[in-house]
Scaffold this active site. Structure first.
Site, mmCIF file in Angstrom:
data_model
loop_
_atom_site.group_PDB
_atom_site.id
_atom_site.type_symbol
_atom_site.label_atom_id
_atom_site.label_comp_id
_atom_site.label_asym_id
_atom_site.label_seq_id
_atom_site.Cartn_x
_atom_site.Cartn_y
_atom_site.Cartn_z
ATOM 1 C CD GLU A 1 9.939 12.037 12.478
ATOM 2 O OE1 GLU A 1 8.890 11.390 12.671
ATOM 3 O OE2 GLU A 1 10.925 11.583 11.868
ATOM 4 C CB CYS B 1 12.519 8.664 9.377
ATOM 5 S SG CYS B 1 13.309 7.558 8.233
ATOM 6 C CE LYS C 1 -1.930 2.732 2.918
ATOM 7 N NZ LYS C 1 -1.777 3.982 2.142
ATOM 8 C CD GLU D 1 12.721 3.642 8.695
ATOM 9 O OE1 GLU D 1 12.638 4.619 9.474
ATOM 10 O OE2 GLU D 1 12.760 3.748 7.460
#
Ligand code: ADP
Length: 507
Positions: free
Chosen positions: A401, A300, A190, A266
């Protein structure tokens, strides 16, 4: 004859494309008939109409993947034959590199120099590496002694659900598909709803490369619908996810509540990137820029907490701010653009909110902090490279983040103080250090809680080097031989060799 600028305009204004789902080797509409739009973040215009997969489509895709795994040509192929198909796909991607790079830039907004020199070549290298991995997977014979022969085998896990983000759309598909296919699994992929286009092109490429029907199924759609259907599915054996920590937790929870499918995650990061006074400062300034502004900061492992040794703070941040102000923000299809738009308006708004949180907490904006003023950029989701100085590690902008071109500058006094601050965060994906002192560099590499450490460099990747996080940055590793643990089962086989076996209960 058209000038390069005119060609760029034409590409930016092309008619919307259409994409369907890939299920069992065929491109089909969603069962509901619904579609969604993906936008070009440079102009805000519709780039493509895409079939919107939901739970029913995921069911169809999983059923096809199950059939392909249990029977059919894929199940009978030798590892070498699987490797050849993956290698052929890598070649086809190479042949279409220019077109794929442009499509990635149109869909994601990343500068064409990045999609051309990073995303597409890395995708090719990744598939080439895992093509070679297919026939290198082996078990062990284990000499436990006595009259037994014991060995292990590696087997594919089965049907793998793979849910990927929008920051490196094609490359993330490659990270996931390479090892899964090399090991002989089948896949329901996906792509992110913001950037589905290149994954759909990849589907076409794999069919052309000879991948049997049902081995790779691609279901674009929304996370809470199509993504959740994958993570909750009782017949998915493994789910691999890259994205936010928040969604990673939902995936792990869904797996635990359903069939205990295997999970690799992750997730987010808040990497410390550390500059000591003895570093080559020019090199470190460029490294700090690259660590945070590459891909508009939507990475990331971005070096989003820049720790500068107190004694060089003023000089270093002045140089950094001057360089940040000189970066060219603009149309990402132009070859000399350093930073394109953020991927969506939501991301842009989120970044602006975080800059506000920083200022409220006492951080000082040394560069950027706003969208660019140029008139031709007003329909896109642009932001300027931003440096927040005077940040302390307890601030929101040091702990959460942001996923945008915003670096928080902190200072430290000595190694001990540095390590305490560097590790004082819930994430542990990556870290960087700039110093000429090799002992200090290796001490830091050993003590920092992060899955990847770059010394006097940043953002280096290779399909052979494992990547993944500590703490809430996830679990499992991508790439290298390590990733194959996530895509294989280990089976232990015991053979009795004794001439006169005696039963346990025989006397
Ligand atoms: P971001 O916040 O950066 O968009 P996400 O973690 O939300 O990152 O998205 C990464 C991927 O996870 C995308 O493919 C998205 O569609 C998918 N996703 C989002 N929410 C869910 C969910 N509840 N279950 C499964 N997948 C999801």
């Amino acid at each position: 004859m058209s000038t390069p600028e005119q060609k760029v305009t034409a590409a930016q204004q092309s008619e919307p494309r259409t994409y369907q789902l890939l299920i069992d080797g065929k491109f089909v509409d969603a069962a509901s008939g619904r579609t969604f739009e993906t936008l070009n973040p440079t102009t805000g215009a519709v780039l493509a109409h895409v079939a919107e997969g939901d739970a029913e489509d995921v069911n169809r895709a999983v059923a096809a993947a199950r059939r392909a795994f249990e029977s059919g040509p894929w199940a009978k192929m030798t590892p070498h034959q699987r490797g050849k198909i993956i290698y052929k796909a890598a070649q086809l991607i190479s042949e279409r590199a220019k077109e794929l790079a442009e499509l990635e830039t149109l869909d994601n907004g990343k500068p064409i120099r990045e999609s051309s020199y990073v995303d597409i070549p890395q995708t090719v290298q990744h598939f080439e590496y895992f093509a070679g991995m297919a026939d290198k997977l082996q078990g062990d014979t284990i000499p436990i002694g006595g009259n037994v022969f014991t060995y292990t085998m590696r087997e594919p896990i089965g049907v793998c659900g793979q849910i990927i983000p929008w920051n490196f759309p094609l490359l993330m598909a490659a990270w996931k598909l390479g090892p899964a296919l090399a090991a002989g699994n089948t896949v329901v992929l996906k792509p992110a709803e913001q950037t589905p286009c290149t994954a759909m092109e990849l589907g076409k490429i794999f069919l052309e490369a000879g991948l049997p029907d049902g081995v790779l199924n691609i279901v674009p759609g929304f996370g809470e619908i199509a993504g959740a259907a994958i993570s909750h599915h009782m017949d998915v054996d493994k789910v691999a996810f890259t994205g936010s920590t928040e969604v990673g937790k939902l995936i792990a929870e869904a797996a635990a509540r359903t069939n205990l499918k295997k999970v690799t995650l992750e997730l987010g990061g808040k990497a410390p990137n550390v500059v000591f006074a003895d570093a080559d400062l020019e090199h470190a300034v460029e490294g700090a820029l690259f660590s945070i502004f590459f891909n508009q900061g939507q990475v990331c492992c971005a070096g989003s907490r820049l720790f500068v040794e107190e004694s060089i703070h003023d000089e270093f941040v002045e140089r950094l701010a001057n360089r940040a102000k000189s970066l060219r923000v603009g149309n990402p299809l132009n070859k000399d653009t350093h930073m394109g738009p953020q991927v969506t308006r939501e991301q842009l708004d989120r970044i602006k909110r975080y800059v506000g949180y920083g200022e409220e907490a006492g951080a000082k904006v040394l560069a950027g902090g706003r969208s660019p003023e140029a008139e031709e950029l007003q329909n896109g989701f642009f932001f300027t490279p931003t440096i927040l100085d005077c940040v302390t590690n307890d601030m929101k902008v040091a702990q959460e983040e942001i996923f945008g071109p915003v670096v928080s500058v902190l200072t430290f006094q000595n190694d001990k103080d540095l390590l305490k601050q560097a590790n004082d965060v819930v994430f542990g994906l990556s870290a960087g250090i700039w110093t000429r002192d090799i002992k200090r560099a290796h001490r830091f590499a050993k003590s920092v809680k992060a899955g990847v450490v770059w010394i006097n460099t940043y953002n280096m990747f290779n399909a052979a080097m494992p990547f993944g996080g500590y703490k809430q940055s996830g679990y499992g590793r991508e790439m290298g031989f390590q990733v194959m643990d996530a895509y294989t089962q280990c089976k232990s086989v015991w053979v009795d060799l004794s001439e006169n076996p005696i039963g346990w209960f025989s006397n």
